[in-house]
Design a protein around this motif. Structure first.
Motif, PDB file in Angstrom:
ATOM      1  N   GLY A 189      14.487  53.929  21.503  1.00 22.25           N
ATOM      2  CA  GLY A 189      14.619  54.959  22.527  1.00 22.25           C
ATOM      3  C   GLY A 189      13.297  55.191  23.212  1.00 22.25           C
ATOM      4  N   ARG A 190      13.240  56.251  24.046  1.00 18.56           N
ATOM      5  CA  ARG A 190      11.992  56.531  24.755  1.00 18.56           C
ATOM      6  C   ARG A 190      11.745  58.032  24.819  1.00 18.56           C
ATOM      7  N   CYS A 191      10.464  58.394  24.686  1.00 20.65           N
ATOM      8  CA  CYS A 191      10.065  59.799  24.638  1.00 20.65           C
ATOM      9  C   CYS A 191       9.289  60.144  25.911  1.00 20.65           C
ATOM     10  N   PRO A 192       9.662  61.238  26.604  1.00 21.37           N
ATOM     11  CA  PRO A 192       8.972  61.571  27.860  1.00 21.37           C
ATOM     12  C   PRO A 192       7.639  62.294  27.663  1.00 21.37           C
ATOM     13  N   THR A 193       7.327  62.698  26.432  1.00 23.56           N
ATOM     14  CA  THR A 193       6.110  63.487  26.182  1.00 23.56           C
ATOM     15  C   THR A 193       4.865  62.615  26.344  1.00 23.56           C
ATOM     16  N   VAL A 194       3.841  63.172  26.999  1.00 23.58           N
ATOM     17  CA  VAL A 194       2.569  62.455  27.133  1.00 23.58           C
ATOM     18  C   VAL A 194       1.843  62.533  25.788  1.00 23.58           C
ATOM     19  N   LEU A 195       1.555  61.386  25.185  1.00 16.44           N
ATOM     20  CA  LEU A 195       0.921  61.369  23.865  1.00 16.44           C
ATOM     21  C   LEU A 195      -0.579  61.168  23.923  1.00 16.44           C
ATOM     22  N   PHE A 196      -1.049  60.685  25.072  1.00 17.27           N
ATOM     23  CA  PHE A 196      -2.490  60.519  25.218  1.00 17.27           C
ATOM     24  C   PHE A 196      -2.861  60.671  26.674  1.00 17.27           C
ATOM     25  N   GLU A 198      -6.673  61.458  29.150  1.00 11.79           N
ATOM     26  CA  GLU A 198      -8.129  61.462  28.990  1.00 11.79           C
ATOM     27  C   GLU A 198      -8.698  62.855  28.766  1.00 11.79           C
ATOM     28  N   GLU A 199      -7.956  63.862  29.207  1.00  7.74           N
ATOM     29  CA  GLU A 199      -8.455  65.221  29.034  1.00  7.74           C
ATOM     30  C   GLU A 199      -8.186  65.760  27.635  1.00  7.74           C
ATOM     31  N   ASN A 200      -6.931  65.639  27.205  1.00  5.17           N
ATOM     32  CA  ASN A 200      -6.546  66.217  25.909  1.00  5.17           C
ATOM     33  C   ASN A 200      -6.598  65.217  24.768  1.00  5.17           C
ATOM     34  N   LEU A 201      -6.813  63.954  25.086  1.00  5.02           N
ATOM     35  CA  LEU A 201      -6.837  62.877  24.091  1.00  5.02           C
ATOM     36  C   LEU A 201      -5.498  62.831  23.345  1.00  5.02           C
ATOM     37  N   SER A 202      -5.542  62.532  22.061  1.00  3.29           N
ATOM     38  CA  SER A 202      -4.288  62.291  21.348  1.00  3.29           C
ATOM     39  C   SER A 202      -3.554  63.588  21.038  1.00  3.29           C
ATOM     40  N   LEU A 203      -2.243  63.644  21.390  1.00  7.42           N
ATOM     41  CA  LEU A 203      -1.443  64.825  21.048  1.00  7.42           C
ATOM     42  C   LEU A 203      -1.303  64.924  19.529  1.00  7.42           C
ATOM     43  N   LEU A 204      -1.039  63.797  18.900  1.00  5.82           N
ATOM     44  CA  LEU A 204      -0.841  63.782  17.449  1.00  5.82           C
ATOM     45  C   LEU A 204      -2.171  63.615  16.740  1.00  5.82           C
TER      46      LEU A 204
END
Lengths: 227, 325
Positions: A189-196, A198-204
């Motif tokens: 499947g595919r996830c619409p959430t931005v995971l990386f 340059e400003e916030n770096l890695s979400l996880l």
């Protein structure tokens, strides 16, 4: 156990095998090291069973760096304690549009496992996963453990282009590709959430917990998902 | 990498050669996001390029792969070229490497093809003030960050300082480049899975020669030699550092370098010292290299001596030698 990994890093081992109790324990040690604001600390790279501490070898030598960290290890809370603490660790929900058009291996997994496509989706969304490590690519979180009934090996020949947001399974691991890249995981499947970015770096981050939530095509598009 | 037309101080790239990138000492504190460290592959050559210009230790320079670089000075500026030997000209007239060079507006600096080694460093007085990511100007091409690509024709590389150096031009002492001409013997610090390797395989690692293969880039160099007979199986992925030597199932080592991934699952018998990573990075495909065991404290001392020399020496008035403060 703490040992030198070259001239600018120390590797702390918490165990030899993947264990769902370790990410919280490792994340907790990271927090305690960060709290010391050590001027020679360059980076902390947690992984499944280890924490790599990167330091500035010009400011401190290996013996002093080890001596500074060693007392923190003996204070490491027991697995039971961290299990209790893990309940408080960050829980992130990631929406996923599971479908043939976004998950080219979804039907194949169902067929291999003698399940319906819906059962594969249900089992992937039923569990809460630990983020064991970030690596491979910026923001790529290795998560586990996937229910053995839907675990499947990597593709024999990796795809040259896996679209950004793709959700994949490799053995008992699952992950979301933050950016379009080559990759060998089975895509469901595919996830619409931005995971990386340059400003916030890695979400996880290692130690987080993740739950996948099934969304419709419309919701996926409304949340910025690309087809 | 393109900057607005208004910047008129620095260099304009005419031809960048293949895969030339801007590099400083690399990024700090971002590897837990899955981002590579990056940074110059050859600490010594890049350090000398900056030292010749009294630059900040972390000043960004151009890392040129195999030469073939040409640029025009947009203003008066002072530059230095170090690393692999090549023919360097200013307006077609031969000039020396490993020294400071004055460029006038419109001067064309041309760096020919690298001989015997791989990397050439071009520094400018004040450092190149190109875009930075997370506090570093190092470009890690494979991550695909916005604007982080190899140099292209017409790129403008702004220089950090317009001030010319006082006094006579500087010429690096022989110690700056002599190490490059030594046979490549790389110091290896035991670590990671050292104890899981067979004694015979560990012996083989330091008694046989390895050839630098064609598959060599900023991420790592594949080495080819007598394969290890029985390397340990894959491990649970753990954090890795540039310099780590990983041995996959085929028994042929891969030396990881500045742009390497942050975690990996191959066993590693040791880590090449930071200074010798530069020596390896300078070798052309087909070159034979050897490993030699060393220890962490020796490696740290070697690195510190280089850094102290950078920070605590000053150029003599004739620009031909350095003195400790």
């Amino acid at each position: 156990m703490i040992e030198a990994a070259g001239e600018d890093a120390l590797l702390i081992r918490f165990g030899d095998a993947i264990d769902s109790a370790l990410p919280a324990q490792i994340a907790e040690l990271c927090q305690r090291i960060e709290a010391l604001e050590l001027p020679w600390l360059v980076d902390l790279v947690p992984s499944y069973t280890t924490l790599l501490v990167i330091y500035d070898p010009i400011t401190i030598n290996v013996l002093d760096a080890k001596a500074r960290l060693r007392p923190l290890l003996s204070e490491t809370p027991s697995a039971d304690q961290t299990k209790a603490e893990a309940a408080d660790s960050r829980l992130i929900e990631l929406p996923v549009y599971y479908s043939e058009e976004t998950g080219p291996d979804l039907a194949w997994i169902a067929e291999q496992k003698g399940l319906s496509v819906q059962q594969v989706i249900d089992r992937h969304t039923a569990d809460t996963y630990q983020v064991y490590a970030i690596g491979f690519a910026p923001g790529f979180g290795f998560m586990g453990q996937v229910d053995p009934s839907i675990a499947c090996p990597r593709k024999d020949t990796p795809r040259t282009k896996v679209p950004a947001g793709s959700v994949g399974i490799a053995n008992q691991q699952t992950a979301v590709y933050p950016k379009t890249s080559p990759g060998g995981w089975q895509l469901i499947g595919r996830c619409p959430t931005v995971l990386f970015d340059e400003e916030n770096l890695s979400l996880l981050k290692a130690g987080d917990r993740v739950r996948f939530v099934s969304i419709s095509r419309e919701e996926y598009l409304a949340q910025g998902g690309q087809l | 990498m393109k900057e607005p037309e208004t910047i008129r101080h620095g260099l304009r790239v005419i031809t960048p050669g293949i895969k030339a990138t801007i590099q400083d000492l690399g990024r700090k504190g971002i590897r837990h996001h899955g981002l590579a460290r990056g940074g110059v592959l050859d600490l010594r050559s890049a350090g000398w390029a900056n030292k010749l210009l009294d630059n900040d230790r972390n000043a960004a320079c151009v890392e040129i792969v195999l030469g073939g670089f040409r640029a025009e000075a947009l203003s008066a500026c002072e530059v230095s070229v170090t690393g692999a030997q090549a023919d360097v000209t200013v307006n077609g007239k031969a000039v020396e490497m490993w020294r400071s060079l004055q460029l006038a507006p419109g001067d064309e600096l041309a760096i020919g093809h690298a001989r015997h080694h791989r990397l050439i460093y071009l520094a400018v007085r004040g450092g190149f003030e190109t875009k930075d990511w997370f506090g570093s100007r190092s470009v890690v091409v494979r991550e695909g960050l916005e604007g982080a690509g190899p140099l292209e024709p017409e790129d403008i590389l702004p220089a950090g300082s317009a001030e010319a150096l006082q006094g006579t031009p500087r010429i690096a002492p022989p110690q700056a480049w002599q190490w490059l001409e030594q046979p490549p013997v790389l110091g290896l610090v035991p670590g990671y899975q050292y104890h899981q390797f067979q004694p015979a395989d560990l012996r083989r690692l330091v008694t046989t020669e390895y050839q630098v293969s064609d598959e060599s880039d900023r991420m790592g160099y594949r080495l080819a030699g007598t394969p290890m007979a029985d390397p340990p199986p894959g491990i649970v992925s753990e954090g890795i550092v540039p310099g780590a030597v990983q041995v996959p199932g085929d028994g042929q080592p891969i030396a990881l370098l500045a742009d390497c991934q942050t975690i990996g699952g191959y066993p590693k018998p040791g880590i090449i010292t930071s200074m010798d990573c530069g020596l390896l990075a300078q070798q052309l495909p087909g070159t034979q290299i050897r490993f030699e065991w060393t220890d962490v404290l020796s490696a740290q001392n070697q690195r510190r001596l280089f850094e102290r020399h950078y920070h605590e020496t000053v150029w003599s008035e004739d620009g031909r030698s350095l003195h400790w403060r």
